[in-house]
Design an enzyme around this catalytic site. Sequence first.
Site, PDB file in Angstrom:
ATOM      1  N   LYS A 102       0.717  -1.148  -0.022  1.00  0.00           N
ATOM      2  CA  LYS A 102      -0.079  -0.030   0.053  1.00  0.00           C
ATOM      3  C   LYS A 102       0.964   1.348  -0.021  1.00  0.00           C
ATOM      4  O   LYS A 102       0.456   2.091  -0.582  1.00  0.00           O
ATOM      5  CB  LYS A 102      -0.884  -0.076   1.430  1.00  0.00           C
ATOM      6  CG  LYS A 102      -2.386  -0.432   1.205  1.00  0.00           C
ATOM      7  CD  LYS A 102      -3.199  -0.393   2.318  1.00  0.00           C
ATOM      8  CE  LYS A 102      -2.052  -0.494   3.597  1.00  0.00           C
ATOM      9  NZ  LYS A 102      -2.891  -0.558   4.752  1.00  0.00           N
ATOM     10  N   ARG A 106     -10.684   2.235   9.869  1.00  0.00           N
ATOM     11  CA  ARG A 106     -10.237   1.120  10.026  1.00  0.00           C
ATOM     12  C   ARG A 106     -11.517   0.178  10.468  1.00  0.00           C
ATOM     13  O   ARG A 106     -11.374  -1.078  10.278  1.00  0.00           O
ATOM     14  CB  ARG A 106      -9.146   0.845  11.179  1.00  0.00           C
ATOM     15  CG  ARG A 106      -7.772   1.211  10.819  1.00  0.00           C
ATOM     16  CD  ARG A 106      -7.132   0.882  12.079  1.00  0.00           C
ATOM     17  NE  ARG A 106      -5.667   1.656  12.185  1.00  0.00           N
ATOM     18  CZ  ARG A 106      -4.647   1.454  11.496  1.00  0.00           C
ATOM     19  NH1 ARG A 106      -4.591   0.463  10.697  1.00  0.00           N
ATOM     20  NH2 ARG A 106      -3.666   2.056  11.547  1.00  0.00           N
ATOM     21  N   ARG A 149      11.851 -10.288   6.506  1.00  0.00           N
ATOM     22  CA  ARG A 149      12.477  -9.093   7.166  1.00  0.00           C
ATOM     23  C   ARG A 149      13.562  -9.392   8.311  1.00  0.00           C
ATOM     24  O   ARG A 149      13.504 -10.108   9.025  1.00  0.00           O
ATOM     25  CB  ARG A 149      11.570  -7.949   7.694  1.00  0.00           C
ATOM     26  CG  ARG A 149      12.076  -6.731   8.042  1.00  0.00           C
ATOM     27  CD  ARG A 149      11.056  -5.667   8.077  1.00  0.00           C
ATOM     28  NE  ARG A 149       9.942  -5.692   9.136  1.00  0.00           N
ATOM     29  CZ  ARG A 149      10.121  -4.685   9.984  1.00  0.00           C
ATOM     30  NH1 ARG A 149      10.679  -3.643   9.965  1.00  0.00           N
ATOM     31  NH2 ARG A 149       9.114  -5.018  11.181  1.00  0.00           N
ATOM     32  N   ARG A 175      12.670 -10.291  13.995  1.00  0.00           N
ATOM     33  CA  ARG A 175      11.970  -9.857  15.169  1.00  0.00           C
ATOM     34  C   ARG A 175      10.702 -10.701  15.475  1.00  0.00           C
ATOM     35  O   ARG A 175      10.131 -11.306  14.419  1.00  0.00           O
ATOM     36  CB  ARG A 175      11.502  -8.323  14.812  1.00  0.00           C
ATOM     37  CG  ARG A 175      12.287  -7.117  14.837  1.00  0.00           C
ATOM     38  CD  ARG A 175      11.880  -5.853  14.894  1.00  0.00           C
ATOM     39  NE  ARG A 175      10.325  -6.159  14.393  1.00  0.00           N
ATOM     40  CZ  ARG A 175       9.698  -5.152  14.475  1.00  0.00           C
ATOM     41  NH1 ARG A 175       9.891  -4.014  15.015  1.00  0.00           N
ATOM     42  NH2 ARG A 175       8.433  -5.283  13.885  1.00  0.00           N
ATOM     43  N   ARG A 181      -1.591 -11.555  12.778  1.00  0.00           N
ATOM     44  CA  ARG A 181      -1.899 -10.263  12.328  1.00  0.00           C
ATOM     45  C   ARG A 181      -2.682 -10.188  11.286  1.00  0.00           C
ATOM     46  O   ARG A 181      -3.747  -9.376  11.107  1.00  0.00           O
ATOM     47  CB  ARG A 181      -0.529  -9.465  12.012  1.00  0.00           C
ATOM     48  CG  ARG A 181       0.158  -8.968  13.252  1.00  0.00           C
ATOM     49  CD  ARG A 181       1.581  -8.586  12.774  1.00  0.00           C
ATOM     50  NE  ARG A 181       1.708  -7.797  11.786  1.00  0.00           N
ATOM     51  CZ  ARG A 181       2.816  -7.698  11.286  1.00  0.00           C
ATOM     52  NH1 ARG A 181       4.010  -8.204  11.462  1.00  0.00           N
ATOM     53  NH2 ARG A 181       2.773  -6.412  10.239  1.00  0.00           N
TER      54      ARG A 181
END
Length: 213
Positions: free
Chosen positions: A16, A91, A126, A159, A170
Amino acid sequence: MKAKRLILLGPPGAGKGTQSERLVVDLGIPQVSTGDLLRAARKAGTDLGNQAKDFMDAGKLVPDELVVALVEARLREDDAQVGYILDGFPRTEAQAEAMTQRDIRIERVVNLQVPNEKLIGRLSGRRVCRECGASFHVQFKPTKVEDACDKCGGETYQRKDDSPAVIAQRLETFAAQTAPLIAYYDRFGLLRHVDGQGAMGDVYEGIVAALEV
Ligand SMILES: [Zn+2]
């Protein structure tokens, strides 16, 4: 004619941010991020900002009414008269309804679709440096030496938030929260789905085509 009062929806990792940046340049419209608005209002010490600060300092969510009021004030500024991309807002369906109540116009809602497996692959790649915090990606931005930061040589690691299990969680939360929002805008005929899987440029073409009104 192209819609210029926009909401870009999509799960974390759907790209996005990158797509918004391009739309901002090509359409000459500002990106309005509620996170930025809250930080700025808080810093400027405006009435709304001070109210928001009380909630934030107490570790509470800033109420929808307050956020919508901030967005509304921002959209009254000159640069937003031609259009805007809302980022991070609404949201929930309640927030979308609060916007409708306040006559904040939305002409198109683009929903970027990327399958979860693909998002998990992207997001879990990541790696972050323990020493300097620099961010890398095993596929898209690999370090020159495995597990070592390009900038300082520190150890890079994944992480906890970027582990596949946490990412899956998530994404599930995001889907559950966004589904009513998608249905809401679909009822107004404003929603378009765009395949977010291809190359960045192809996805962008899809978004631009979806803005046609
Ligand atoms: Zn480093």
